[in-house]
Design a protein around this motif. Structure first.
Motif, PDB file in Angstrom:
ATOM      1  N   GLY A   1      47.427  39.362  41.026  1.00  0.00           N
ATOM      2  CA  GLY A   1      47.304  39.792  39.642  1.00  0.00           C
ATOM      3  C   GLY A   1      46.489  38.830  38.798  1.00  0.00           C
ATOM      4  N   ASP A   2      46.581  37.551  39.099  1.00  0.00           N
ATOM      5  CA  ASP A   2      45.804  36.564  38.341  1.00  0.00           C
ATOM      6  C   ASP A   2      44.305  36.764  38.571  1.00  0.00           C
ATOM      7  N   PHE A   3      43.931  37.111  39.782  1.00  0.00           N
ATOM      8  CA  PHE A   3      42.519  37.394  40.078  1.00  0.00           C
ATOM      9  C   PHE A   3      42.068  38.688  39.398  1.00  0.00           C
ATOM     10  N   VAL A   4      42.928  39.699  39.422  1.00  0.00           N
ATOM     11  CA  VAL A   4      42.581  40.976  38.801  1.00  0.00           C
ATOM     12  C   VAL A   4      42.452  40.798  37.285  1.00  0.00           C
ATOM     13  N   ARG A   5      43.302  39.979  36.706  1.00  0.00           N
ATOM     14  CA  ARG A   5      43.207  39.706  35.269  1.00  0.00           C
ATOM     15  C   ARG A   5      41.829  39.145  34.934  1.00  0.00           C
ATOM     16  N   ALA A   6      41.332  38.217  35.737  1.00  0.00           N
ATOM     17  CA  ALA A   6      40.001  37.657  35.509  1.00  0.00           C
ATOM     18  C   ALA A   6      38.917  38.727  35.648  1.00  0.00           C
ATOM     19  N   LEU A   7      39.073  39.626  36.609  1.00  0.00           N
ATOM     20  CA  LEU A   7      38.125  40.727  36.789  1.00  0.00           C
ATOM     21  C   LEU A   7      38.142  41.647  35.564  1.00  0.00           C
ATOM     22  N   PHE A   8      39.325  41.956  35.059  1.00  0.00           N
ATOM     23  CA  PHE A   8      39.444  42.798  33.871  1.00  0.00           C
ATOM     24  C   PHE A   8      38.801  42.127  32.656  1.00  0.00           C
ATOM     25  N   GLU A   9      39.009  40.824  32.522  1.00  0.00           N
ATOM     26  CA  GLU A   9      38.412  40.116  31.391  1.00  0.00           C
ATOM     27  C   GLU A   9      36.889  40.228  31.417  1.00  0.00           C
ATOM     28  N   ALA A  10      36.311  40.286  32.597  1.00  0.00           N
ATOM     29  CA  ALA A  10      34.857  40.366  32.734  1.00  0.00           C
ATOM     30  C   ALA A  10      34.328  41.794  32.676  1.00  0.00           C
ATOM     31  N   GLU A  11      35.126  42.793  33.116  1.00  0.00           N
ATOM     32  CA  GLU A  11      34.562  44.125  33.325  1.00  0.00           C
ATOM     33  C   GLU A  11      35.318  45.301  32.714  1.00  0.00           C
ATOM     34  N   ALA A  12      36.519  45.113  32.201  1.00  0.00           N
ATOM     35  CA  ALA A  12      37.322  46.260  31.755  1.00  0.00           C
ATOM     36  C   ALA A  12      37.370  46.375  30.236  1.00  0.00           C
ATOM     37  N   LYS A  13      37.822  47.522  29.790  1.00  0.00           N
ATOM     38  CA  LYS A  13      37.938  47.777  28.354  1.00  0.00           C
ATOM     39  C   LYS A  13      39.386  47.748  27.876  1.00  0.00           C
ATOM     40  N   VAL A  14      40.315  47.492  28.783  1.00  0.00           N
ATOM     41  CA  VAL A  14      41.727  47.362  28.427  1.00  0.00           C
ATOM     42  C   VAL A  14      42.241  46.040  28.974  1.00  0.00           C
ATOM     43  N   PRO A  15      43.280  45.492  28.383  1.00  0.00           N
ATOM     44  CA  PRO A  15      43.814  44.217  28.881  1.00  0.00           C
ATOM     45  C   PRO A  15      44.631  44.387  30.162  1.00  0.00           C
ATOM     46  N   PHE A  16      44.657  43.334  30.950  1.00  0.00           N
ATOM     47  CA  PHE A  16      45.457  43.256  32.174  1.00  0.00           C
ATOM     48  C   PHE A  16      46.303  42.002  32.056  1.00  0.00           C
ATOM     49  N   MET A  17      47.586  42.151  32.306  1.00  0.00           N
ATOM     50  CA  MET A  17      48.503  41.009  32.224  1.00  0.00           C
ATOM     51  C   MET A  17      49.325  40.918  33.505  1.00  0.00           C
ATOM     52  N   VAL A  18      49.872  39.743  33.732  1.00  0.00           N
ATOM     53  CA  VAL A  18      50.769  39.522  34.869  1.00  0.00           C
ATOM     54  C   VAL A  18      52.142  39.153  34.321  1.00  0.00           C
ATOM     55  N   ASN A  19      53.160  39.837  34.807  1.00  0.00           N
ATOM     56  CA  ASN A  19      54.546  39.594  34.401  1.00  0.00           C
ATOM     57  C   ASN A  19      55.305  39.016  35.593  1.00  0.00           C
ATOM     58  N   ARG A  20      55.976  37.908  35.372  1.00  0.00           N
ATOM     59  CA  ARG A  20      56.774  37.279  36.427  1.00  0.00           C
ATOM     60  C   ARG A  20      58.229  37.132  35.941  1.00  0.00           C
ATOM     61  N   ASP A  21      58.782  38.219  35.481  1.00  0.00           N
ATOM     62  CA  ASP A  21      60.107  38.163  34.870  1.00  0.00           C
ATOM     63  C   ASP A  21      60.916  39.406  35.264  1.00  0.00           C
ATOM     64  N   TYR A  22      62.197  39.390  34.936  1.00  0.00           N
ATOM     65  CA  TYR A  22      63.075  40.528  35.198  1.00  0.00           C
ATOM     66  C   TYR A  22      62.757  41.714  34.293  1.00  0.00           C
ATOM     67  N   HIS A  23      62.216  41.427  33.116  1.00  0.00           N
ATOM     68  CA  HIS A  23      61.954  42.472  32.130  1.00  0.00           C
ATOM     69  C   HIS A  23      60.506  42.439  31.702  1.00  0.00           C
ATOM     70  N   LEU A  24      60.032  43.580  31.221  1.00  0.00           N
ATOM     71  CA  LEU A  24      58.669  43.688  30.732  1.00  0.00           C
ATOM     72  C   LEU A  24      58.639  43.343  29.245  1.00  0.00           C
ATOM     73  N   PRO A  25      57.499  42.903  28.740  1.00  0.00           N
ATOM     74  CA  PRO A  25      57.392  42.632  27.300  1.00  0.00           C
ATOM     75  C   PRO A  25      57.665  43.901  26.482  1.00  0.00           C
TER      76      PRO A  25
END
Length: 182
Positions: free
Chosen positions: A66-90
């Protein structure tokens, strides 16, 4: 034999490698090719999801891609990508979100909990796992599942946990076509 020579000696390294980490590391390019083929064959309807947010939820090696995909999204996507490492979502995750629920074993309790949270909030979900409880839940709930091979330590399965996310995002039109042959 000095230390540098020992590390250059395949016999020396494999003798001290009971889990065959050297072989698993060397097989990474083949793992990536196999993961791309698995994800390309997965039943994902092109352009069927138009999220405002994409998030991968997982832990340890299952979240590393997910950390690699986040970097790809930052360079090429129009929506944000985040990584969650928790029991619950934001709190901002909702019905306009796409969640990749990733657990190599399929039994990571934090991922299972976050998956339940995503379902409760009406988010779209794509599961990536080798099996376990997560595979059963994803299938029972009618979400797409990209099933990857089991049988190795999750920390050596980066190709299986990274490339399906990239391919799925490409198939869904969230990132441009990628060149997998470079």
């Amino acid at each position: 034999m000095d230390a540098a020579a020992q590390l250059d000696s395949r016999d020396f390294v494999t003798r001290l490698d009971p889990k065959q980490m050297l072989g698993l590391t060397e097989s990474f390019p083949d793992q990536v090719r196999q993961a791309v083929a698995i994800a390309q064959a997965a039943p994902l309807a092109s352009g069927s999801v138009r999220p405002d947010l994409v998030m991968l939820t997982g832990l340890g090696g299952s979240a590393a891609g997910g950390d690699f995909v986040r970097a790809l999204f930052e360079a090429e996507a129009k929506v944000p990508f985040m990584v969650n490492r928790d029991y619950h979502l934001p709190a901002f995750v909702g019905s306009d979100s796409l969640i990749f629920a990733c657990s190599y074993s399929g039994n990571t309790e934090e991922t299972l909990s976050a998956y339940a949270d995503a379902r409760k909030r009406g988010a779209s979900v794509i599961g990536i796992t080798s099996g376990g409880k997560l595979a059963g839940l994803i299938q029972a709930d009618g979400f797409p599942l990209i099933q990857i091979p089991a049988g190795q330590p999750p920390r050596t399965a980066l190709g299986f946990l990274l490339m399906p996310v990239v391919v799925a995002c490409e198939k869904l039109g969230m990132i441009p076509a990628q060149n997998y042959n470079q």
